[in-house]
Motif scaffolding. Structure first.
Motif, PDB file in Angstrom:
ATOM      1  N   VAL A  53      -7.731   3.534  17.633  1.00 18.87           N
ATOM      2  CA  VAL A  53      -6.547   2.664  17.581  1.00 18.87           C
ATOM      3  C   VAL A  53      -6.529   1.640  18.698  1.00 18.87           C
ATOM      4  O   VAL A  53      -5.989   0.540  18.538  1.00 18.87           O
ATOM      5  N   SER A  54      -7.137   1.954  19.848  1.00 21.58           N
ATOM      6  CA  SER A  54      -7.056   1.057  21.008  1.00 21.58           C
ATOM      7  C   SER A  54      -8.235   0.093  21.103  1.00 21.58           C
ATOM      8  O   SER A  54      -8.272  -0.742  22.021  1.00 21.58           O
ATOM      9  N   LEU A  55      -9.184   0.191  20.180  1.00 23.26           N
ATOM     10  CA  LEU A  55     -10.376  -0.645  20.244  1.00 23.26           C
ATOM     11  C   LEU A  55     -10.228  -1.891  19.375  1.00 23.26           C
ATOM     12  O   LEU A  55      -9.420  -1.905  18.443  1.00 23.26           O
ATOM     13  N   PRO A  56     -10.991  -2.956  19.653  1.00 25.65           N
ATOM     14  CA  PRO A  56     -10.804  -4.229  18.947  1.00 25.65           C
ATOM     15  C   PRO A  56     -11.026  -4.122  17.437  1.00 25.65           C
ATOM     16  O   PRO A  56     -11.922  -3.407  16.975  1.00 25.65           O
ATOM     17  N   GLU A  57     -10.220  -4.854  16.692  1.00 26.21           N
ATOM     18  CA  GLU A  57     -10.314  -4.841  15.230  1.00 26.21           C
ATOM     19  C   GLU A  57     -11.673  -5.306  14.738  1.00 26.21           C
ATOM     20  O   GLU A  57     -12.191  -4.791  13.738  1.00 26.21           O
ATOM     21  N   GLN A  58     -12.267  -6.289  15.409  1.00 26.56           N
ATOM     22  CA  GLN A  58     -13.525  -6.842  14.914  1.00 26.56           C
ATOM     23  C   GLN A  58     -14.658  -5.827  14.955  1.00 26.56           C
ATOM     24  O   GLN A  58     -15.693  -6.029  14.330  1.00 26.56           O
ATOM     25  N   TYR A  59     -14.463  -4.732  15.677  1.00 27.10           N
ATOM     26  CA  TYR A  59     -15.481  -3.690  15.727  1.00 27.10           C
ATOM     27  C   TYR A  59     -15.022  -2.413  15.016  1.00 27.10           C
ATOM     28  O   TYR A  59     -15.559  -1.337  15.254  1.00 27.10           O
ATOM     29  N   GLY A  60     -14.008  -2.539  14.166  1.00 29.37           N
ATOM     30  CA  GLY A  60     -13.555  -1.417  13.376  1.00 29.37           C
ATOM     31  C   GLY A  60     -12.406  -0.632  13.966  1.00 29.37           C
ATOM     32  O   GLY A  60     -11.986   0.374  13.394  1.00 29.37           O
ATOM     33  N   GLY A  61     -11.882  -1.076  15.098  1.00 29.16           N
ATOM     34  CA  GLY A  61     -10.763  -0.388  15.720  1.00 29.16           C
ATOM     35  C   GLY A  61      -9.430  -0.850  15.185  1.00 29.16           C
ATOM     36  O   GLY A  61      -9.350  -1.709  14.299  1.00 29.16           O
ATOM     37  N   GLY A  62      -8.372  -0.303  15.742  1.00 34.03           N
ATOM     38  CA  GLY A  62      -7.033  -0.640  15.276  1.00 34.03           C
ATOM     39  C   GLY A  62      -6.456  -1.880  15.915  1.00 34.03           C
ATOM     40  O   GLY A  62      -5.423  -2.386  15.472  1.00 34.03           O
ATOM     41  N   GLY A  63      -7.102  -2.375  16.986  1.00 32.21           N
ATOM     42  CA  GLY A  63      -6.621  -3.582  17.645  1.00 32.21           C
ATOM     43  C   GLY A  63      -5.316  -3.393  18.389  1.00 32.21           C
ATOM     44  O   GLY A  63      -4.646  -4.380  18.716  1.00 32.21           O
ATOM     45  N   LEU A  64      -4.948  -2.155  18.670  1.00 34.81           N
ATOM     46  CA  LEU A  64      -3.699  -1.887  19.376  1.00 34.81           C
ATOM     47  C   LEU A  64      -4.003  -1.639  20.852  1.00 34.81           C
ATOM     48  O   LEU A  64      -4.813  -2.357  21.424  1.00 34.81           O
ATOM     49  N   GLY A  65      -3.373  -0.665  21.470  1.00 38.11           N
ATOM     50  CA  GLY A  65      -3.586  -0.515  22.909  1.00 38.11           C
ATOM     51  C   GLY A  65      -3.611   0.931  23.344  1.00 38.11           C
ATOM     52  O   GLY A  65      -3.588   1.863  22.541  1.00 38.11           O
ATOM     53  N   ILE A  66      -3.639   1.100  24.659  1.00 33.21           N
ATOM     54  CA  ILE A  66      -3.598   2.437  25.238  1.00 33.21           C
ATOM     55  C   ILE A  66      -2.258   3.105  24.910  1.00 33.21           C
ATOM     56  O   ILE A  66      -2.176   4.331  24.803  1.00 33.21           O
ATOM     57  N   THR A  67      -1.216   2.319  24.725  1.00 35.91           N
ATOM     58  CA  THR A  67       0.075   2.871  24.309  1.00 35.91           C
ATOM     59  C   THR A  67      -0.077   3.693  23.041  1.00 35.91           C
ATOM     60  O   THR A  67       0.442   4.816  22.934  1.00 35.91           O
ATOM     61  N   GLU A  68      -0.797   3.149  22.077  1.00 36.38           N
ATOM     62  CA  GLU A  68      -0.972   3.848  20.805  1.00 36.38           C
ATOM     63  C   GLU A  68      -1.939   5.027  20.943  1.00 36.38           C
ATOM     64  O   GLU A  68      -1.753   6.076  20.304  1.00 36.38           O
ATOM     65  N   LEU A  69      -2.965   4.879  21.775  1.00 39.17           N
ATOM     66  CA  LEU A  69      -3.864   6.006  21.988  1.00 39.17           C
ATOM     67  C   LEU A  69      -3.118   7.153  22.676  1.00 39.17           C
ATOM     68  O   LEU A  69      -3.391   8.327  22.412  1.00 39.17           O
ATOM     69  N   CYS A  70      -2.158   6.820  23.526  1.00 31.75           N
ATOM     70  CA  CYS A  70      -1.323   7.856  24.147  1.00 31.75           C
ATOM     71  C   CYS A  70      -0.506   8.609  23.105  1.00 31.75           C
ATOM     72  O   CYS A  70      -0.292   9.827  23.231  1.00 31.75           O
ATOM     73  N   ILE A  71      -0.049   7.915  22.095  1.00 33.99           N
ATOM     74  CA  ILE A  71       0.687   8.589  21.016  1.00 33.99           C
ATOM     75  C   ILE A  71      -0.211   9.609  20.333  1.00 33.99           C
ATOM     76  O   ILE A  71       0.202  10.742  20.062  1.00 33.99           O
ATOM     77  N   VAL A  72      -1.452   9.231  20.070  1.00 32.39           N
ATOM     78  CA  VAL A  72      -2.404  10.152  19.457  1.00 32.39           C
ATOM     79  C   VAL A  72      -2.610  11.371  20.348  1.00 32.39           C
ATOM     80  O   VAL A  72      -2.538  12.522  19.889  1.00 32.39           O
ATOM     81  N   CYS A  73      -2.858  11.134  21.626  1.00 34.88           N
ATOM     82  CA  CYS A  73      -3.098  12.235  22.563  1.00 34.88           C
ATOM     83  C   CYS A  73      -1.879  13.140  22.689  1.00 34.88           C
ATOM     84  O   CYS A  73      -2.003  14.377  22.680  1.00 34.88           O
ATOM     85  N   GLU A  74      -0.715  12.538  22.823  1.00 38.10           N
ATOM     86  CA  GLU A  74       0.503  13.335  23.004  1.00 38.10           C
ATOM     87  C   GLU A  74       0.779  14.230  21.798  1.00 38.10           C
ATOM     88  O   GLU A  74       1.097  15.418  21.946  1.00 38.10           O
ATOM     89  N   GLU A  75       0.649  13.669  20.597  1.00 36.52           N
ATOM     90  CA  GLU A  75       0.947  14.459  19.405  1.00 36.52           C
ATOM     91  C   GLU A  75      -0.071  15.570  19.186  1.00 36.52           C
ATOM     92  O   GLU A  75       0.279  16.664  18.737  1.00 36.52           O
ATOM     93  N   LEU A  76      -1.325  15.319  19.489  1.00 42.04           N
ATOM     94  CA  LEU A  76      -2.324  16.386  19.391  1.00 42.04           C
ATOM     95  C   LEU A  76      -1.970  17.530  20.339  1.00 42.04           C
ATOM     96  O   LEU A  76      -2.021  18.713  19.975  1.00 42.04           O
TER      97      LEU A  76
END
Length: 384
Positions: A53-76
């Motif tokens: 989610v935090s990696l650039p869209e042009q390389y297959g990521g979500g184009g979002l940020g560490i904020t969104e990766l934190c959501i993934v980590c927190e919920e796991l």
């Protein structure tokens, strides 16, 4: 300031929670105790695009940020399934390569990291360097059109499940300060001359820790990330996401423990009264809940600063310390609430103690966080 999550973020949180719940803490612990990996959970997250989610869209990521990766980590972590490789693979390695890699390097490694089909670990710590990155002694010397790496790394996570590592090595010494000039290299984990020894740990986790020995490990020139001697800047750009996402894991762990503790306090009765009605039980849980919410706010602030391109060093360190303390306090309160049951495997609390306690040591010790705040936030003289 708007503290309400966007619809996109709420959907991300719900999606990760749905997947993590379908596996659950008991599944996670049983796999870890048997020395098995949690690849099924990793792959399920990858299919939904949650790992990148935090990696650039042009390389297959979500184009979002560490904020969104934190959501993934927190919920796991809230479901009792913390996956440490998320902190090192997309958060550190992906962030550094996206920022400091050239076009060919980004195209080579980011798509796999974004899809979760490839993982990359981070190799910084050494037995004699401690928290002083300037004293890294693993060296990389030029060898024709490539480099040869020699030295040792210590407590490197997940090497047995990754294809590459992002390695910090000394490529020179500053003549004025005597400090090492650092560079970053991508090294294959099966490279000739590289040996690894597992470190036995009293932590219930699917990710293992290793000591690595580099004996003239050769890497081609195109494995150098960010240019020779520029590794320190890239290193610290990756360490803030590491601290922020590990803080998010601690927040999730605190939520997990508090959910367990509060549920038990509501259901367990002594003399026909739920034990949660007694302040001696309720207040420690309530205090831990407050600490958890404060840590979450600081974690969100640190993630926002990083994503906005601002200096996130102070907030990242504060989030890291406060979240680690909140995780330990919440877990301790939940265990105490359960009494003897808090140590029973059935209740899924004590098996997380080692992981929680580790958070006061790594990826940065609470003492080094306090040193940072003393010097940079309060303007006190440097103590080391």
């Amino acid at each position: 300031m708007d503290f309400e999550e966007r619809e996109e973020q709420r959907m991300l949180r719900e999606g990760v929670r749905r997947i993590a719940t379908s596996f659950g803490h008991r599944w996670y612990v049983e796999r870890a105790r048997r020395g098995e990996k949690t690849k099924e959970l990793w792959d399920a997250l990858a299919r939904e695009g949650y790992l990148g989610v935090s990696l650039p869209e042009q390389y297959g990521g979500g184009g979002l940020g560490i904020t969104e990766l934190c959501i993934v980590c927190e919920e796991l972590s809230t479901q009792g399934c913390p996956l440490l490789l998320l902190v090192v693979s997309p958060a550190i390695c992906g962030t550094v390569i996206a920022r400091f890699g050239d076009d060919a390097q980004r195209a080579r490694w980011l798509p796999g990291l974004a899809k979760g089909s490839a993982t990359m670990v981070f190799a910084l710590t050494e037995p004699d360097a401690g928290s002083n990155s300037h004293q890294v002694s693993t060296t990389a010397v030029r060898d024709g059109d490539g480099w040869r790496i020699s030295g040792q790394k210590y407590y490197i996570s997940g090497v047995d499940e990754a294809e590459q590592m992002l390695l910090v090595a000394r490529t020179g010494t500053d003549a004025r300060t005597g400090r090492g000039q650092l560079s970053l290299f991508v090294v294959d984990t099966d490279a000739p001359g590289l040996k690894r020894d597992a470190i036995p740990m009293e932590i219930v986790s699917p990710e293992k820790q290793f000591t690595l020995f580099f004996d003239d490990v050769r890497v081609p020139a195109d494995r150098l990330i960010g240019g020779e001697g520029n590794g320190l800047k890239a290193l610290f750009h990756g360490l803030n996401p590491e601290r922020i996402t590990s803080a998010a894991y601690c927040v999730g762990l605190a939520r997990y423990a508090l959910d367990k503790g509060a549920a038990y306090a509501r259901e367990r009765k002594v003399w026909s009264t739920p034990i949660g009605a007694h302040q001696g039980i309720a207040h420690p849980l309530a205090r831990a809940c407050i600490q958890m919410e404060l840590a979450k706010l600081m974690t969100q602030k640190a993630a926002w600063l990083h994503d906005a391109g601002k200096d996130a060093g102070e907030a990242s360190n504060m989030a890291r310390l406060s979240a680690a303390d909140a995780a330990i306090e919440s877990l301790d309160a939940a265990i105490q609430t359960h009494g003897g049951n808090g140590l029973a495997s059935e209740y899924g609390l004590a098996d997380l103690w080692g992981f929680a306690r580790l958070q006061r040591i790594a990826p940065v010790s609470r003492e080094m966080v306090l040193n940072f705040v003393s010097q940079h936030s309060l303007g006190l003289p440097k103590s080391y």
